[in-house]
Design a protein around this motif. Structure first.
Motif, PDB file in Angstrom:
ATOM      1  N   VAL A 203     -11.302  28.859   4.653  1.00  0.00           N
ATOM      2  CA  VAL A 203     -11.507  28.914   3.201  1.00  0.00           C
ATOM      3  C   VAL A 203     -11.799  30.348   2.767  1.00  0.00           C
ATOM      4  O   VAL A 203     -11.256  30.841   1.764  1.00  0.00           O
ATOM      5  N   MET A 204     -12.625  31.043   3.527  1.00  0.00           N
ATOM      6  CA  MET A 204     -12.990  32.415   3.180  1.00  0.00           C
ATOM      7  C   MET A 204     -11.789  33.354   3.287  1.00  0.00           C
ATOM      8  O   MET A 204     -11.623  34.262   2.468  1.00  0.00           O
ATOM      9  N   ILE A 205     -10.942  33.144   4.287  1.00  0.00           N
ATOM     10  CA  ILE A 205      -9.726  33.960   4.412  1.00  0.00           C
ATOM     11  C   ILE A 205      -8.814  33.734   3.215  1.00  0.00           C
ATOM     12  O   ILE A 205      -8.292  34.678   2.611  1.00  0.00           O
ATOM     13  N   GLN A 206      -8.640  32.463   2.852  1.00  0.00           N
ATOM     14  CA  GLN A 206      -7.715  32.125   1.770  1.00  0.00           C
ATOM     15  C   GLN A 206      -8.204  32.640   0.420  1.00  0.00           C
ATOM     16  O   GLN A 206      -7.455  33.296  -0.314  1.00  0.00           O
ATOM     17  N   ILE A 207      -9.458  32.358   0.076  1.00  0.00           N
ATOM     18  CA  ILE A 207      -9.977  32.764  -1.231  1.00  0.00           C
ATOM     19  C   ILE A 207     -10.143  34.283  -1.305  1.00  0.00           C
ATOM     20  O   ILE A 207      -9.908  34.897  -2.344  1.00  0.00           O
ATOM     21  N   GLY A 208     -10.522  34.901  -0.190  1.00  0.00           N
ATOM     22  CA  GLY A 208     -10.685  36.353  -0.165  1.00  0.00           C
ATOM     23  C   GLY A 208      -9.387  37.108  -0.005  1.00  0.00           C
ATOM     24  O   GLY A 208      -9.376  38.338  -0.068  1.00  0.00           O
ATOM     25  N   ARG A 209      -8.285  36.378   0.224  1.00  0.00           N
ATOM     26  CA  ARG A 209      -6.951  36.980   0.417  1.00  0.00           C
ATOM     27  C   ARG A 209      -7.008  38.054   1.504  1.00  0.00           C
ATOM     28  O   ARG A 209      -6.485  39.156   1.361  1.00  0.00           O
ATOM     29  N   LEU A 210      -7.645  37.699   2.593  1.00  0.00           N
ATOM     30  CA  LEU A 210      -7.860  38.666   3.661  1.00  0.00           C
ATOM     31  C   LEU A 210      -6.603  38.944   4.478  1.00  0.00           C
ATOM     32  O   LEU A 210      -6.624  39.801   5.366  1.00  0.00           O
ATOM     33  N   ASP A 211      -5.520  38.217   4.175  1.00  0.00           N
ATOM     34  CA  ASP A 211      -4.245  38.500   4.839  1.00  0.00           C
ATOM     35  C   ASP A 211      -3.423  39.528   4.065  1.00  0.00           C
ATOM     36  O   ASP A 211      -2.239  39.727   4.342  1.00  0.00           O
ATOM     37  N   ILE A 212      -4.072  40.198   3.100  1.00  0.00           N
ATOM     38  CA  ILE A 212      -3.442  41.270   2.327  1.00  0.00           C
ATOM     39  C   ILE A 212      -4.088  42.594   2.741  1.00  0.00           C
ATOM     40  O   ILE A 212      -5.302  42.655   2.956  1.00  0.00           O
ATOM     41  N   PRO A 213      -3.310  43.674   2.856  1.00  0.00           N
ATOM     42  CA  PRO A 213      -3.871  44.959   3.313  1.00  0.00           C
ATOM     43  C   PRO A 213      -5.056  45.424   2.474  1.00  0.00           C
ATOM     44  O   PRO A 213      -5.028  45.371   1.245  1.00  0.00           O
ATOM     45  N   GLY A 214      -6.110  45.856   3.157  1.00  0.00           N
ATOM     46  CA  GLY A 214      -7.255  46.465   2.498  1.00  0.00           C
ATOM     47  C   GLY A 214      -8.219  45.518   1.831  1.00  0.00           C
ATOM     48  O   GLY A 214      -9.182  45.959   1.198  1.00  0.00           O
ATOM     49  N   GLU A 215      -8.012  44.190   1.975  1.00  0.00           N
ATOM     50  CA  GLU A 215      -8.873  43.244   1.269  1.00  0.00           C
ATOM     51  C   GLU A 215     -10.172  42.940   2.007  1.00  0.00           C
ATOM     52  O   GLU A 215     -11.162  42.573   1.383  1.00  0.00           O
ATOM     53  N   GLY A 216     -10.178  43.051   3.338  1.00  0.00           N
ATOM     54  CA  GLY A 216     -11.440  42.788   4.014  1.00  0.00           C
ATOM     55  C   GLY A 216     -11.289  42.368   5.457  1.00  0.00           C
ATOM     56  O   GLY A 216     -10.190  42.378   6.028  1.00  0.00           O
ATOM     57  N   PHE A 217     -12.415  41.975   6.024  1.00  0.00           N
ATOM     58  CA  PHE A 217     -12.505  41.639   7.446  1.00  0.00           C
ATOM     59  C   PHE A 217     -13.521  40.520   7.601  1.00  0.00           C
ATOM     60  O   PHE A 217     -14.551  40.504   6.920  1.00  0.00           O
ATOM     61  N   ILE A 218     -13.250  39.568   8.482  1.00  0.00           N
ATOM     62  CA  ILE A 218     -14.149  38.433   8.680  1.00  0.00           C
ATOM     63  C   ILE A 218     -14.285  38.148  10.169  1.00  0.00           C
ATOM     64  O   ILE A 218     -13.322  38.313  10.929  1.00  0.00           O
ATOM     65  N   TYR A 219     -15.483  37.745  10.594  1.00  0.00           N
ATOM     66  CA  TYR A 219     -15.682  37.420  12.002  1.00  0.00           C
ATOM     67  C   TYR A 219     -16.845  36.444  12.159  1.00  0.00           C
ATOM     68  O   TYR A 219     -17.613  36.208  11.216  1.00  0.00           O
ATOM     69  N   THR A 220     -16.959  35.876  13.352  1.00  0.00           N
ATOM     70  CA  THR A 220     -18.020  34.913  13.644  1.00  0.00           C
ATOM     71  C   THR A 220     -18.880  35.395  14.801  1.00  0.00           C
ATOM     72  O   THR A 220     -18.412  36.128  15.678  1.00  0.00           O
ATOM     73  N   ILE A 221     -20.144  34.976  14.786  1.00  0.00           N
ATOM     74  CA  ILE A 221     -21.056  35.190  15.911  1.00  0.00           C
ATOM     75  C   ILE A 221     -21.810  33.882  16.146  1.00  0.00           C
ATOM     76  O   ILE A 221     -22.441  33.358  15.217  1.00  0.00           O
ATOM     77  N   PRO A 222     -21.751  33.318  17.354  1.00  0.00           N
ATOM     78  CA  PRO A 222     -22.507  32.087  17.630  1.00  0.00           C
ATOM     79  C   PRO A 222     -24.009  32.351  17.589  1.00  0.00           C
ATOM     80  O   PRO A 222     -24.483  33.397  18.027  1.00  0.00           O
ATOM     81  N   ILE A 223     -24.742  31.398  17.048  1.00  0.00           N
ATOM     82  CA  ILE A 223     -26.199  31.494  16.957  1.00  0.00           C
ATOM     83  C   ILE A 223     -26.809  30.706  18.112  1.00  0.00           C
ATOM     84  O   ILE A 223     -26.451  29.550  18.345  1.00  0.00           O
ATOM     85  N   SER A 224     -27.721  31.323  18.838  1.00  0.00           N
ATOM     86  CA  SER A 224     -28.335  30.632  19.975  1.00  0.00           C
ATOM     87  C   SER A 224     -29.439  29.684  19.526  1.00  0.00           C
ATOM     88  O   SER A 224     -29.691  28.658  20.159  1.00  0.00           O
ATOM     89  N   LYS A 225     -30.096  30.014  18.417  1.00  0.00           N
ATOM     90  CA  LYS A 225     -31.219  29.206  17.951  1.00  0.00           C
ATOM     91  C   LYS A 225     -31.451  29.531  16.482  1.00  0.00           C
ATOM     92  O   LYS A 225     -31.505  30.708  16.108  1.00  0.00           O
ATOM     93  N   GLY A 226     -31.566  28.511  15.629  1.00  0.00           N
ATOM     94  CA  GLY A 226     -31.752  28.825  14.222  1.00  0.00           C
ATOM     95  C   GLY A 226     -32.192  27.645  13.382  1.00  0.00           C
ATOM     96  O   GLY A 226     -32.165  26.488  13.812  1.00  0.00           O
ATOM     97  N   LEU A 227     -32.585  27.957  12.159  1.00  0.00           N
ATOM     98  CA  LEU A 227     -33.019  26.970  11.177  1.00  0.00           C
ATOM     99  C   LEU A 227     -32.483  27.419   9.822  1.00  0.00           C
ATOM    100  O   LEU A 227     -32.743  28.543   9.389  1.00  0.00           O
ATOM    101  N   ASN A 228     -31.715  26.550   9.168  1.00  0.00           N
ATOM    102  CA  ASN A 228     -31.109  26.904   7.887  1.00  0.00           C
ATOM    103  C   ASN A 228     -31.594  25.944   6.807  1.00  0.00           C
ATOM    104  O   ASN A 228     -31.228  24.774   6.789  1.00  0.00           O
ATOM    105  N   SER A 229     -32.442  26.450   5.908  1.00  0.00           N
ATOM    106  CA  SER A 229     -32.949  25.638   4.797  1.00  0.00           C
ATOM    107  C   SER A 229     -32.347  26.059   3.464  1.00  0.00           C
ATOM    108  O   SER A 229     -32.808  25.622   2.409  1.00  0.00           O
TER     109      SER A 229
END
Length: 385
Positions: A203-229
């Motif tokens: 969704v982020m790639i599509q809405i951000g149009r990241l497949d167009i030159p100069g629009e941006g960069f996206i990546y993931t990092i796995p979380i070992s331990k967390g809490l999201n409220s």
């Protein structure tokens, strides 16, 4: 030339809390368990719950991002302290999570003064934290993040966080054409369940149009331990609870989050023609350099000259190191630059040595580094061959 002291027993703890909450959390005792702590300004994103409010812009509550480099023995203590002092049991209060560093690297001149938790990490302390979260980071042009954040929330993700920074690399190599690309960037991050990660990523790639030159960069990092409220909607429910609170309660009843998996939706996204044509970057390394503000440009130039494809820079202040100005009550903080470079594994040592050499030549002593594995990333790579 400076030498580095490399250690493999550190993790990065990241906390997203309400504005000014960081000062309540990071007292002297708390900071003694961290090697270093930086806080940055950010804004959140919230949707309005009523259908007739859909045409209005999303709300953007002020937030703070705390980034703490912590010895692994102290992780549970630091996470629990942030959870309790930040009141993260309350819906919408924030998030805290950690991911282990492959390596943390310090100049040999610097001394570690980190206090250790007596008895080491406590397994009971970590019981309320999840181990199936993923951190998605997206770097886009200025004023583009809000549109992505809105669609991400509509897709089911909770509480995107947006901060400001600068990008270096592509623009520096374009000559006069660089006026078309602003150096100012927005750094957007979202914490999602691992079952939702692929769908939200697309969704982020599509809405951000990241497949167009100069629009941006996206990546993931796995979380070992967390809490999201964090939550996605303002709460004005007549029942006094929000959808995220209900989902969290079901998680606790089920004992896991497997029930959230949306296999059919994810399969539909991954089978679309635009997605199947994409070429993803895999198993990269994020090299982070933390330096005093004002030193970053010189260090980034050294990295780019050594072959780094680009860098993103965020600004913050060091926590717990305020200095009083003269005889006044005015306190000044040490301003920091957090420089992040995403590299192929075989390039890390070369780029690191180039930065280290330049830091040595310029006598920059307050510099340290750490690395994380990036399993998946995406940006425009040029026309298919």
């Amino acid at each position: 030339m400076y030498t580095l002291k490399k250690k493999g027993n550190f993790s990065l703890v990241k906390a997203i809390v309400r504005k000014n909450k960081g000062r309540d959390i990071a007292d002297e005792e708390f900071l003694s368990y961290c090697h270093d702590a930086t806080v940055m300004k950010a804004r959140g994103a919230l949707l309005r719950p009523k259908w007739y409010q859909a045409f209005l812009p999303s709300l953007n509550p002020e937030q703070e991002i705390m980034e703490l480099l912590v010895p692994n023995d102290n992780i549970d203590h630091v996470l629990s302290s942030i959870r309790d002092k930040g009141e993260l049991h309350r819906s919408g209060a924030g998030a805290v999570f950690s991911f282990p560093c492959e390596e943390a690297m310090f100049l040999s001149q610097s001394e570690e003064v980190t206090k250790k938790v007596e008895g080491g990490s406590s397994s009971n302390t970590s019981a309320s934290f999840s181990d199936d979260l993923v951190h998605i980071i997206c770097i886009v042009q200025i004023e583009k993040a809000s549109a992505i954040a809105k669609e991400v929330m509509l897709a089911g993700a909770a509480g995107p966080t947006i901060s400001y920074g600068f990008g270096r690399g592509l623009r520096d190599r374009l000559g006069i054409v660089r006026v078309c690309i602003s150096p100012e960037k927005e750094l957007m991050s979202v914490v999602v369940n691992r079952f939702e990660a692929e769908r939200i990523f697309e969704v982020m790639i599509q809405i951000g149009r990241l497949d167009i030159p100069g629009e941006g960069f996206i990546y993931t990092i796995p979380i070992s331990k967390g809490l999201n409220s964090l939550t996605s909607f303002t709460s004005d429910s007549m029942y006094g609870v929000s959808i995220p609170q209900i989902i969290k309660a079901i998680d606790e009843i089920k004992g896991n989050t497997d029930w959230r998996s949306q296999a059919d939706i994810a399969e539909g996204v991954s089978n679309s023609s635009s997605v199947t044509d994409r070429v993803y970057l895999e198993n990269l390394v994020r090299l982070t350099c933390v330096a005093i503000r004002g030193e970053g440009d010189i260090l980034i130039r050294a990295a780019l000259d050594a072959g780094a494809p680009g860098a993103s820079v965020a600004y913050g202040r060091q926590m717990g190191e305020e200095k009083t100005m003269g005889n006044t009550s005015i306190k000044l903080s040490n301003e920091r630059e957090i420089i992040q470079l995403t590299l192929a594994p075989e390039k890390v040592e070369e780029i690191l040595n180039a930065i280290l050499k330049k830091a040595s030549e310029e006598k920059f002593e307050d510099v340290y580094f750490y690395t994380h594995v990036i399993p998946k990333a995406f940006t425009y790579l040029g026309p298919p061959k």
